[in-house]
Every structure is written in C-alpha cells, then in structure tokens.
Design an enzyme around this catalytic site. Sequence first.
Site, PDB file in Angstrom:
ATOM      1  N   HIS A 147      -7.602  51.197  -5.247  1.00 13.92           N
ATOM      2  CA  HIS A 147      -7.070  52.064  -4.349  1.00 13.92           C
ATOM      3  C   HIS A 147      -6.849  51.318  -3.022  1.00 13.92           C
ATOM      4  O   HIS A 147      -6.043  51.536  -2.079  1.00 13.92           O
ATOM      5  CB  HIS A 147      -7.861  53.348  -4.007  1.00 13.92           C
ATOM      6  CG  HIS A 147      -8.104  54.129  -5.122  1.00 13.92           C
ATOM      7  ND1 HIS A 147      -9.285  54.793  -5.186  1.00 13.92           N
ATOM      8  CD2 HIS A 147      -7.404  54.322  -6.229  1.00 13.92           C
ATOM      9  CE1 HIS A 147      -9.160  55.638  -6.375  1.00 13.92           C
ATOM     10  NE2 HIS A 147      -8.077  55.223  -6.969  1.00 13.92           N
ATOM     11  N   PHE A 198     -13.812  53.640 -10.931  1.00 15.55           N
ATOM     12  CA  PHE A 198     -14.013  52.339 -10.178  1.00 15.55           C
ATOM     13  C   PHE A 198     -12.651  52.201  -8.963  1.00 15.55           C
ATOM     14  O   PHE A 198     -12.046  51.106  -8.845  1.00 15.55           O
ATOM     15  CB  PHE A 198     -13.815  51.261 -11.172  1.00 15.55           C
ATOM     16  CG  PHE A 198     -14.551  51.624 -12.548  1.00 15.55           C
ATOM     17  CD1 PHE A 198     -15.804  51.780 -12.715  1.00 15.55           C
ATOM     18  CD2 PHE A 198     -13.743  51.843 -13.563  1.00 15.55           C
ATOM     19  CE1 PHE A 198     -16.442  51.807 -13.538  1.00 15.55           C
ATOM     20  CE2 PHE A 198     -14.345  52.384 -15.021  1.00 15.55           C
ATOM     21  CZ  PHE A 198     -15.655  52.358 -14.978  1.00 15.55           C
ATOM     22  N   CYS A 199     -12.471  53.303  -8.209  1.00 19.00           N
ATOM     23  CA  CYS A 199     -11.649  53.037  -7.450  1.00 19.00           C
ATOM     24  C   CYS A 199     -10.269  52.730  -7.652  1.00 19.00           C
ATOM     25  O   CYS A 199      -9.322  51.997  -6.955  1.00 19.00           O
ATOM     26  CB  CYS A 199     -11.874  52.439  -5.886  1.00 19.00           C
ATOM     27  SG  CYS A 199     -13.481  52.834  -5.037  1.00 19.00           S
ATOM     28  N   ALA A 200     -10.005  53.103  -9.142  1.00 17.17           N
ATOM     29  CA  ALA A 200      -8.634  52.660  -9.560  1.00 17.17           C
ATOM     30  C   ALA A 200      -8.210  53.833 -10.371  1.00 17.17           C
ATOM     31  O   ALA A 200      -8.031  53.704 -11.530  1.00 17.17           O
ATOM     32  CB  ALA A 200      -8.618  51.588 -10.220  1.00 17.17           C
TER      33      ALA A 200
END
Length: 485
Positions: free
Chosen positions: A144, A393-395
């Site tokens: 992100h 995982f911020c993705a």
Amino acid sequence: MAFQDEVADLCQACCDLAKGITIQTVRKAVVGVERKVPLYDGRQVTYVNLDNAATTPPLESVLKCSQMFLEWYGSVHRGSGLKAQISTHAFERCREVVADFIGADLAYHTVIFTQNATHALNKVAMHLAPQPDKVILTTVMEHHSNMLPWRKLGCEVHYVRVDPATGQLDMADLEDHVRRYAGRIAVVAVTGASNVTGVLPPIRRIARLAHEAGAQMVLDATQLIPHRSFKMGAPDDPERIDFVAFSGHKMYAPFGAGVLAGPQAAFEDRDPDYVGGGTVKAVTMDDVHWAPLPEKEEAGTPNVLGCLAIGCVIKVLESIGMDNLAEHERALTRRAIEKLRRIEGLTLYGLADPEVREDRLGVITMNARDLSHGKLAAILGNEWGLGVRNGCFCAQPYVRELLGITDAQMRGIVERLAAGDHATVPGMLRLSFGVYNTPDEVDYAVEALQAVLAHGPRATYILDRQHMEYVPETPTVCIHDLLPI
Ligand SMILES: Cc1ncc(COP(=O)(O)O)c(C=O)c1O
C-alpha cells in the site's frame, strides 16, 4: 585529538565491528536470537523469528556502534561544539556509505534520510506530482505504501496485472499499458521484491520500458535492499532506477530511519514537502531561501541514530557479501518449499518451484485447509514460539488476486476490514527468512506446521474482539509483565 581524528576513530571502530562478520558467523552477531519465550502451557522455548519481511532484529555491532556514538551525540547541522560537529560528520558519513551501497553518485543524485520507506515514497510522489493529464503506471503487487501515495496526486493511476498462479508481474500487460498510454506516462512505480510472495520483478527491463516511454522509474526497494545487491545505474543508463526508497528496520537497522535517493534536479526547483527548521538558508517575514539539498528535504532535527544504524549495517552486509547472503537465503527457501509442498492440506501461493530456478526472496505465503490464517498464526506463536505474520501484509489488492476473491466477496470483506477485522477475513500466513536464519529453524517451522495441520491446536483459542486476534482461552503469559516500561 582533532575532531576529524575522533570521527575517523569512531568510523574505524564501527568498521572493525563489522569486519570479519561472515555468512557463517552472522547469527552470533544478531541480538536476541537465543531469546527464550514462554508458551501457552508455561514451557519455555527459543523464539524462532520467521517474520523478517515485517522487521528484522538488530545487529550487535549496530548497538555497540550506537553506544560509542552516543558519547558524542549532539545536534546535527546546528551546533558549534565538538559533539555537534562529530554528530554532523557522522551523519554525513552515513549518507556517503548509503550512496556507495546503492550506487548513487552524489554529484548527480541526492540521498535524503526519511523516517521509513513509506515516508520516502510519499515524498517522491509529492515531488513528481505530474499534471492531471499524465498517467502513473504501477502494479497490483505493490505494498500500500507504493500504491496510495500515487492515488493522491489527482492523475490517472493504472495497475499492471499479475498472474494469480505464480504471483509474477504480467510483463505483456505492462508493455500493453506502455503502448496504450504512450506519451502520457510520467512515472512507473514498481516494487523491487514482493513482501507477499518474494517475487522479484524484472526491474531493469521495466526501467528500460519506462525510459523509452519518457517516464521516471521509481523503485520501492524496501524488500530488495536487505536481500540482493542493488545499484541505481548511471544517469545515462536506459536501465537505471531514477528513485529508490527503503527502510532501515527491514535491514537489521532499527531506530526509525529510511532512505530516498534520486536525481538532485527532481528536488531542486521546488519547495520542500515539509518546511521548517533545517530546510532554509534565510527567512524574512515574507520570503524564504531554501537550504541546498539534501537538508532542504530533511525538515527538523534528523534521526542521526537511525541513520548511523543504516550505515553500520551496510558495513556488515558488505562484510558478509550480498551474494553470499542471497545464496544462504535461497538455500533456506529451497529447503522450506521442498518440505512445505509435501504437507497435506497446505496451499502455497506464488512461485512454488522447490528448486527455486527463478530467483525469488525467502518470503513464503500459505493457507491451511481447515484453519484460518489468524488461528494458525496464533497456534504457531503460542504453542511453538514461532514468530510469523498473517493477514494481507498491507498488500490487499495483490492478496485478493492470489486468493481469487471475487468482486462480490470483496465488498463484504472490505466492510469487515474497515471494522478492524484482520483475523477472520481471508488472508494468508507468511514465513520470511533473514540472513541469520538456519536450516534447523526452517525444519522446526515445517515440523510445527505439519503437527498443527495433522492434529490441530493443543490449546483452545478465542477471538479477542478488541484486538481482532486469536488468543489462548487461558493465557499463561501476561504481556504487560514483559513490557520494558
Ligand atoms: C514492499 C514494501 N514496501 C514498503 C513497505 C513500507 O515500509 P515501512 O513500513 O518501513 O515504511 C513495506 C513494509 O512492509 C514493504 O514490504
């Protein structure tokens, strides 16, 4: 002793600490690898940290060097006293060390110290801020932090597809985007390595395409820098990387500093994004003259300790040799994949070739058939003393692709995510290796996964709705008793 000699001594002492650390000895140089932790039933085991893609433990030499330096700690760029001068020189020396490590030419590039990679990526996005009719090209596989800063600029952002089966970037789609938006692409922003699958996109090929299209190439090197050797490339190299961003804490250098490097020209004729102390030469009531680079872009008192940590770690990484480090981590990855793919009920995502013929990082994501990723991570932590990560995982867009989540499913998931639920929504479990991990640790993780998938949890877990994580019903560990302050 003249202060130059003091600095030289300090630098020499730091280099001496790093010298001689090899791939065989590095484990002994990592803080906390022998740390015992309590399990749910009161037993104690040595903690096995396989969460290096999130953050890495510090190196002993970084701590020692920081401690030596703290004797000389003072205000950077602002004081006339010896401590301030030594601090300033040490800070600037770290900049040179970083530049050398990533192949930045300080006559052409500027190396800006930031808080972390996220700060660096926001900064480069704000500086490049193209006209609204321009296009930013990035990819579905981004963290992100290399996605959201580009969305804020008001121009079109287009995302290159990934192959859900392998997690790899669809290069045909990238080429297609380059053709479709010919003449309008201002920036191509790509990760150097995925924090979800360990995939290494072909960054040199992408850079060439970006430059042929007249665009600037921005590389999120947060996962790449700690694991592979990297050079930006000369200013006239068609495969050069124009801007690179990364964080110290993922390369064994805690204390909160990061790096943004790029051509000086990109920052020169613009106001800094953050303004205030340290950024100016002169201020009147209605005018301001900016300081030269990089100070202009480092508003406020800099984090000298964080930057020193990055400089010290680079010395250690150079002593180990990035190719030796990469080969060690590849061997761990081969071992892990070869064993994990034989576990009944475990699905691996992304590249799953046990021989690792295609280079990739030691980042492996998976799901168990009968256990949620949240519960599995809790079991590994509480029953085996394993540190792993779970979730998206911020993705989130990338994880969604890999999991094959439909638009309709996604709408419900977004609502739950927005409510803070990262434990029960779809996600994955991730193991990620560092230079100090051992084959025994890989085997231990495999044994743990095998046992949990075959026999289920030993304890009973409940969902802690406040923190949205699974915890043992009768915890034996009180986290608050373990806090340092
Ligand atoms: C690929 C990638 N980019 C950017 C970031 C952001 O790093 P930081 O949180 O240190 O700013 C991360 C962190 O996980 C990452 O893995």
